[in-house]
Design an enzyme around this catalytic site. Sequence first.
Site, PDB file in Angstrom:
ATOM      1  N   THR A   3      40.574  15.766   6.495  1.00 15.06           N
ATOM      2  CA  THR A   3      40.320  14.843   5.380  1.00 15.06           C
ATOM      3  C   THR A   3      40.634  13.409   5.792  1.00 15.06           C
ATOM      4  O   THR A   3      41.792  13.031   5.934  1.00 15.06           O
ATOM      5  CB  THR A   3      41.141  15.266   4.143  1.00 15.06           C
ATOM      6  N   LYS A   7      38.554   0.075  17.250  1.00 22.44           N
ATOM      7  CA  LYS A   7      37.607   1.136  17.595  1.00 22.44           C
ATOM      8  C   LYS A   7      36.407   0.956  16.686  1.00 22.44           C
ATOM      9  O   LYS A   7      36.548   0.869  15.466  1.00 22.44           O
ATOM     10  CB  LYS A   7      38.203   2.525  17.405  1.00 22.44           C
ATOM     11  N   SER A  13      35.125  19.606   7.588  1.00 24.40           N
ATOM     12  CA  SER A  13      34.547  18.504   6.811  1.00 24.40           C
ATOM     13  C   SER A  13      34.393  18.918   5.352  1.00 24.40           C
ATOM     14  O   SER A  13      33.493  18.441   4.656  1.00 24.40           O
ATOM     15  CB  SER A  13      33.172  18.140   7.373  1.00 24.40           C
ATOM     16  N   HIS A  60      33.678  20.451  16.576  1.00 25.49           N
ATOM     17  CA  HIS A  60      33.948  19.718  17.818  1.00 25.49           C
ATOM     18  C   HIS A  60      35.441  19.483  18.060  1.00 25.49           C
ATOM     19  O   HIS A  60      35.947  19.671  19.161  1.00 25.49           O
ATOM     20  CB  HIS A  60      33.197  18.377  17.771  1.00 25.49           C
ATOM     21  N   GLN A  61      36.170  19.058  17.026  1.00 22.58           N
ATOM     22  CA  GLN A  61      37.595  18.727  17.211  1.00 22.58           C
ATOM     23  C   GLN A  61      38.476  19.951  17.438  1.00 22.58           C
ATOM     24  O   GLN A  61      39.572  19.836  17.995  1.00 22.58           O
ATOM     25  CB  GLN A  61      38.134  17.990  15.960  1.00 22.58           C
ATOM     26  N   LYS A  65      36.881  14.048   0.425  1.00 26.33           N
ATOM     27  CA  LYS A  65      37.093  15.252   1.248  1.00 26.33           C
ATOM     28  C   LYS A  65      38.388  15.941   0.821  1.00 26.33           C
ATOM     29  O   LYS A  65      39.320  15.285   0.337  1.00 26.33           O
ATOM     30  CB  LYS A  65      37.201  14.885   2.726  1.00 26.33           C
TER      31      LYS A  65
HETATM   32  P1  NAD Z   1      32.122  19.121  13.222  1.00 24.69           P
HETATM   33  O1  NAD Z   1      30.950  18.646  12.446  1.00 24.69           O
HETATM   34  O2  NAD Z   1      31.970  19.407  14.670  1.00 24.69           O
HETATM   35  O3  NAD Z   1      32.716  20.459  12.549  1.00 24.69           O
HETATM   36  C1  NAD Z   1      32.880  20.523  11.143  1.00 24.69           C
HETATM   37  C2  NAD Z   1      33.725  21.730  10.780  1.00 24.69           C
HETATM   38  O4  NAD Z   1      33.907  21.724   9.371  1.00 24.69           O
HETATM   39  C3  NAD Z   1      33.080  23.059  11.130  1.00 24.69           C
HETATM   40  O5  NAD Z   1      34.087  23.990  11.450  1.00 24.69           O
HETATM   41  C4  NAD Z   1      32.397  23.450   9.805  1.00 24.69           C
HETATM   42  O6  NAD Z   1      32.224  24.836   9.681  1.00 24.69           O
HETATM   43  C5  NAD Z   1      33.437  22.953   8.833  1.00 24.69           C
HETATM   44  N1  NAD Z   1      32.913  22.707   7.491  1.00 24.69           N
HETATM   45  C6  NAD Z   1      31.976  21.790   7.139  1.00 24.69           C
HETATM   46  N2  NAD Z   1      31.774  21.846   5.806  1.00 24.69           N
HETATM   47  C7  NAD Z   1      32.596  22.803   5.327  1.00 24.69           C
HETATM   48  C8  NAD Z   1      32.854  23.329   4.030  1.00 24.69           C
HETATM   49  N3  NAD Z   1      32.234  22.856   2.951  1.00 24.69           N
HETATM   50  N4  NAD Z   1      33.758  24.317   3.924  1.00 24.69           N
HETATM   51  C9  NAD Z   1      34.410  24.784   4.994  1.00 24.69           C
HETATM   52  N5  NAD Z   1      34.225  24.329   6.242  1.00 24.69           N
HETATM   53  C10 NAD Z   1      33.322  23.352   6.397  1.00 24.69           C
HETATM   54  O7  NAD Z   1      33.270  18.048  12.964  1.00 24.69           O
HETATM   55  P2  NAD Z   1      34.544  17.734  13.852  1.00 24.69           P
HETATM   56  O8  NAD Z   1      34.219  16.635  14.810  1.00 24.69           O
HETATM   57  O9  NAD Z   1      35.158  18.983  14.357  1.00 24.69           O
HETATM   58  O10 NAD Z   1      35.497  17.073  12.735  1.00 24.69           O
HETATM   59  C11 NAD Z   1      36.031  17.874  11.699  1.00 24.69           C
HETATM   60  C12 NAD Z   1      36.584  16.971  10.624  1.00 24.69           C
HETATM   61  O11 NAD Z   1      37.677  16.208  11.153  1.00 24.69           O
HETATM   62  C13 NAD Z   1      35.588  15.950  10.091  1.00 24.69           C
HETATM   63  O12 NAD Z   1      35.704  15.924   8.698  1.00 24.69           O
HETATM   64  C14 NAD Z   1      36.027  14.639  10.682  1.00 24.69           C
HETATM   65  O13 NAD Z   1      35.703  13.538   9.881  1.00 24.69           O
HETATM   66  C15 NAD Z   1      37.531  14.857  10.759  1.00 24.69           C
HETATM   67  N6  NAD Z   1      38.222  14.045  11.761  1.00 24.69           N
HETATM   68  C16 NAD Z   1      39.472  13.615  11.442  1.00 24.69           C
HETATM   69  C17 NAD Z   1      40.174  12.857  12.352  1.00 24.69           C
HETATM   70  C18 NAD Z   1      41.568  12.414  12.021  1.00 24.69           C
HETATM   71  O14 NAD Z   1      42.136  11.601  12.764  1.00 24.69           O
HETATM   72  N7  NAD Z   1      42.171  12.919  10.994  1.00 24.69           N
HETATM   73  C19 NAD Z   1      39.609  12.525  13.582  1.00 24.69           C
HETATM   74  C20 NAD Z   1      38.349  13.013  13.902  1.00 24.69           C
HETATM   75  C21 NAD Z   1      37.661  13.787  12.982  1.00 24.69           C
END
Ligand code: NAD
Length: 332
Positions: A232, A78, A210, A148-149, A237
């Site tokens: 994380t 990917k 995040s 988003h997730q 993170k």
């Molecule tokens: P996004 O940018 O759409 O949403 C981010 C979320 O994190 C929001 O709810 C925001 O309010 C919150 N946030 C950001 N900074 C913060 C802080 N300091 N304190 C509290 N909340 C905070 O991102 P997303 O696409 O929903 O992804 C969320 C996280 O999941 C990202 O860190 C991304 O890297 C991670 N992720 C992990 C996997 C995995 O397989 N584990 C896969 C995809 C994404």
Amino acid sequence: MSHSNQNDNKGVTVVSEAVCQQIMGRADAFTAVENVFSAMAKDTAYNFPVIREAIGHADALYGFKSGFDRVGMVLGLKSGGYWPGNIDKGITNHQSTVILFDPDTGKLKALVGGNYLTAIRTAASSAVSIAHLARKDAKVLGMVGAGHQSTFQLRAALEQRNFEKVVAWNKEPEKLTALAVICEELSLPFESVSRESLCAQADVIITITSAFEALIDQSWIKPGTHIACMGTDTKGKQEVDAHLLAKARVFTDELAQSTTIGEAQHAIAEGLINQADIIPIGDVINGTKAGRTSDDEITLFDGTGVGLQDLAVASVASELAEAKGLATCFNL
Ligand code: NAD
């Protein structure tokens, strides 16, 4: 098994984002992810080292996640990353594409849109952890994060137990509407709460933020809780108090990522736990290690996100698209 003749004739399969959304459901993603976690624990599937670089342009982070499942015969990568300026252009910040190769010949086999698949494979990961580790009688689901997730996480989690209520917290509370709408659609009570109240009520918690600092104190988590830490996935993170990992039984998708870029990185760095304390969830799926051993135990899943998850769902999407006549093919 050799697929080379078949692929020589067929050319390269292309599956668009729209087709992925049309054909790839949560149940297919769950099965694909559960199978690949199982294969990883049996050492029949392995992830290659991850490449992730700040490219010094558009504030972008770009990289590859790749691996090989030699029983499922899935090889590929990917490619993609995070472009923070995309939102102003009306496209999603996270961009990814899955590229599959024929393991027998190395020939390019498929190009599959990876954005939607990333969301459902990540949701499938926490869902697999809930299916195997949460108490059977879990009633309240707690969501930390509303980006988003989170909506994908919510829908997949709700299918694993007979949840009767959802409680949620987000840094920007107005974004919680996205989760509330899903609960309304499913006739489930929804409440926006403080983090402490969320932990006091929830039997299962998903963190998908995040954040770079602990959002949840270890003392807030009640006995018997299952918590899936999904946000994380990078050095630095953090979503929960590192001491929670010393208190809980800790499970992960992959040990190497858990200890370096996952939630466990902090507990490991502080000497609160050792790698030997962390159990690959594939071992639980395979029945070689115990999952939850009591109703009072806190279980924590460190879901870091591995390339093999992406390859597994992309391979299924490619097969489904071909079977339904929705893939396009070309010769390189
Ligand atoms: P996004 O940018 O759409 O949403 C981010 C979320 O994190 C929001 O709810 C925001 O309010 C919150 N946030 C950001 N900074 C913060 C802080 N300091 N304190 C509290 N909340 C905070 O991102 P997303 O696409 O929903 O992804 C969320 C996280 O999941 C990202 O860190 C991304 O890297 C991670 N992720 C992990 C996997 C995995 O397989 N584990 C896969 C995809 C994404």
